[in-house]
Design an enzyme around this catalytic site. Structure first.
Site, short mmCIF file in Angstrom:
data_model
loop_
_atom_site.label_atom_id
_atom_site.label_comp_id
_atom_site.label_asym_id
_atom_site.label_seq_id
_atom_site.Cartn_x
_atom_site.Cartn_y
_atom_site.Cartn_z
N ARG A 167 48.01 18.36 48.99
CA ARG A 167 46.66 17.84 49.18
C ARG A 167 46.43 16.53 48.41
O ARG A 167 45.83 15.58 48.91
CB ARG A 167 45.64 18.89 48.72
CG ARG A 167 44.19 18.46 48.86
CD ARG A 167 43.74 18.49 50.28
NE ARG A 167 42.46 17.83 50.45
CZ ARG A 167 41.88 17.63 51.62
NH1 ARG A 167 42.47 18.02 52.71
NH2 ARG A 167 40.73 17.02 51.71
N ASP A 169 45.35 24.34 49.68
CA ASP A 169 44.79 25.68 49.80
C ASP A 169 44.10 25.89 51.13
O ASP A 169 43.47 24.99 51.68
CB ASP A 169 43.76 25.92 48.68
CG ASP A 169 44.41 26.09 47.32
OD1 ASP A 169 45.54 26.58 47.29
OD2 ASP A 169 43.78 25.72 46.33
N ASP A 197 36.04 25.46 41.38
CA ASP A 197 37.33 26.10 41.14
C ASP A 197 37.23 27.32 40.22
O ASP A 197 38.17 28.12 40.14
CB ASP A 197 38.31 25.09 40.51
CG ASP A 197 38.89 24.13 41.54
OD1 ASP A 197 38.67 24.36 42.74
OD2 ASP A 197 39.54 23.15 41.14
N MET A 228 30.75 25.02 48.47
CA MET A 228 31.60 23.96 49.00
C MET A 228 32.57 24.42 50.08
O MET A 228 32.73 23.77 51.12
CB MET A 228 32.39 23.30 47.86
CG MET A 228 33.10 22.03 48.28
SD MET A 228 33.79 21.13 46.87
CE MET A 228 32.30 20.53 46.08
#
EC number: 2.5.1.7
Length: 435
Positions: free
Chosen positions: A97, A121, A320, A342
């Site tokens: 990413r 992810d 996170d 999110m």
């Protein structure tokens, strides 16, 4: 596919030191492309995602030398731009990413930047519009090959401009910032992300000769310069790992000291854990967590209503950590609503916690209500598969607190973000084996 075998139910004790920050590393490493001079970076975490990016830089032609544990020098004075069009790059770039942040520095210094659609992810849609809209406003031409999912931007010259970002994207802000530092004229970025890792990138670029004001705010002003020089940079400790160890200590009723946490850069994290009833003590730059023999109780709001913990752009709580906070709430006294704004797939690991005996209602893809056990019943060991980095560590914390032996498959996801986690956990008394 790697596997962890975990014998839960054992209290831990001792000291643990957080690794360098993963999310900072992905930005800082891309910034070495902005200069032909030597850049030294310290406290780089030895994790899969970061090592992949270092390999990508090496394939691009960056000269890399390892000085010691977590310390490297980089010199980007002979970049092979043809590599960007190769099949190998399309394969390697897709697996990471963070590779998207190569585009800004390459565009700024060489007038072109390409990237395959990045992976990472499976936690929901993670669009790239903010990045490319910023590049276009700086004067780049955008192209996209739908058949190969290959993005590109090109410009003979970037020109400073005013832009209002549609979202306070951390990686988007970093990418646009790295392009703007070598653009002609002044660039203003409003609704910029202002996370500590983004502030670290700004400070590094300023040491390299960039002209940036507004660091730490959501309004960045960049006056472009012609060239940047070398520098030395040391990365912050990883705040997500620090939060993980706080949660682990509480769930396992362990006495732990987390060393060198850079307290002033933790923002809301200590406050949020205290709202869950977890005791934290600041000792110099360390966090001391006593043994929670009598458990921990969630605070309600002052009107008595149920606490909601939600993510938000900095200085709000980082998304996170919500997976870890959700797991920690399983053994709290009281109830809490976890609101993950999110990503729409990040809470889908809850089914594995239900199998272990947790009391959780998944209200919708973004919200979960947790009814704490208050340690009146323990979680049951089970076999599960890690879906992403943060959920994987959350399941690991649950397994270490559970009764019996648990198995976690697909631990490569955990290795993407946590350095030698099994070795470090065994050092504080965890019964964990890598199979």
């Amino acid at each position: 596919m790697g596997t962890f075998k975990i014998e839960g139910g054992h209290p831990l004790s001792g000291e643990i030191t957080p690794q360098g920050a993963k999310n900072e590393a992905l930005q800082i490493l891309c910034a070495v492309l902005l200069t032909s001079e030597k850049v030294t970076i310290n406290n780089i975490p030895d994790i899969v995602d970061v090592n992949k990016l270092i390999s990508l830089l090496e394939d691009l032609g960056v000269k890399i030398q390892k000085k010691g544990k977590g310390s490297y020098t980089f010199k980007a004075d002979d970049i092979n731009l043809d590599y960007l069009q190769s099949d190998q790059f399309k394969k390697d770039g897709r697996s990471l990413r963070g590779s998207i942040m190569l585009v800004g520095p390459l565009l700024a210094r060489f007038g072109k930047g390409y990237i395959p659609k990045p992976g990472g992810d499976k936690i929901g849609r993670r669009r790239l519009d903010t990045h490319f809209e910023g590049f276009i406003k700086l004067g780049a031409k955008f192209r996209y090959n739908r058949e190969e999912y290959f993005y590109g931007v090109e410009a003979k010259e970037l020109k400073g401009t005013y832009m209002l970002l549609d979202e306070a994207s951390v990686t988007g802000t970093a990418n646009i910032l790295m392009a703007a530092v070598l653009a002609k004229g002044q660039t203003t970025i409003y609704n910029a992300a202002c996370e500590p890792y983004l502030q670290q990138l700004c400070k590094m670029l300023i040491r390299m000769g960039a002209k940036i004001s507004g660091v730490g705010s959501n309004l960045l002003v960049i006056d472009g310069v012609e060239t940047l020089g070398g520098t030395e940079h040391t990365m912050l400790p990883d705040m997500i790992e620090i939060g993980s160890w706080i949660g682990l200590a509480a769930m396992t009723k362990s006495e732990l000291t987390i060393k060198n946490v850079s307290w002033d850069d933790l923002g809301q994290i200590p406050t949020v854990f205290r709202k869950l009833g977890i005791q934290l003590e600041r000792r110099g730059d360390d966090i001391y967590i006593p043994k929670h023999t009598n458990g921990y109780e969630i605070q309600n709001y002052i009107d008595g209503s149920i606490l909601t913990i939600a993510d938000a752009p900095w200085p709000g709580l980082t998304p996170d950590l919500l997976s870890i906070i959700l797991v920690v709430a399983i053994q709290a006294k009281g109830e809490v609503i976890i609101h993950q704004k999110m990503f729409e797939s990040r809470l889908f690991f809850v089914d594995k916690l239900l199998d272990m005996g947790a009391k959780i209602i998944l209200c919708d893809p973004h919200r979960a209500a947790v009814m704490g056990h208050n340690f009146k019943s323990t979680l049951k060991a089970t076999t599960m598969t890690s879906p992403d980095i943060r959920a994987g560590v959350s399941l690991l914390i649950a397994a270490l607190s559970a009764k019996g032996t648990s198995i976690i498959h697909n631990i490569e996801q955990i290795d993407r973000g946590y350095e030698n986690i099994d070795v470090r956990l065994r050092a504080i008394g965890a019964k964990i084996d890598r199979i």
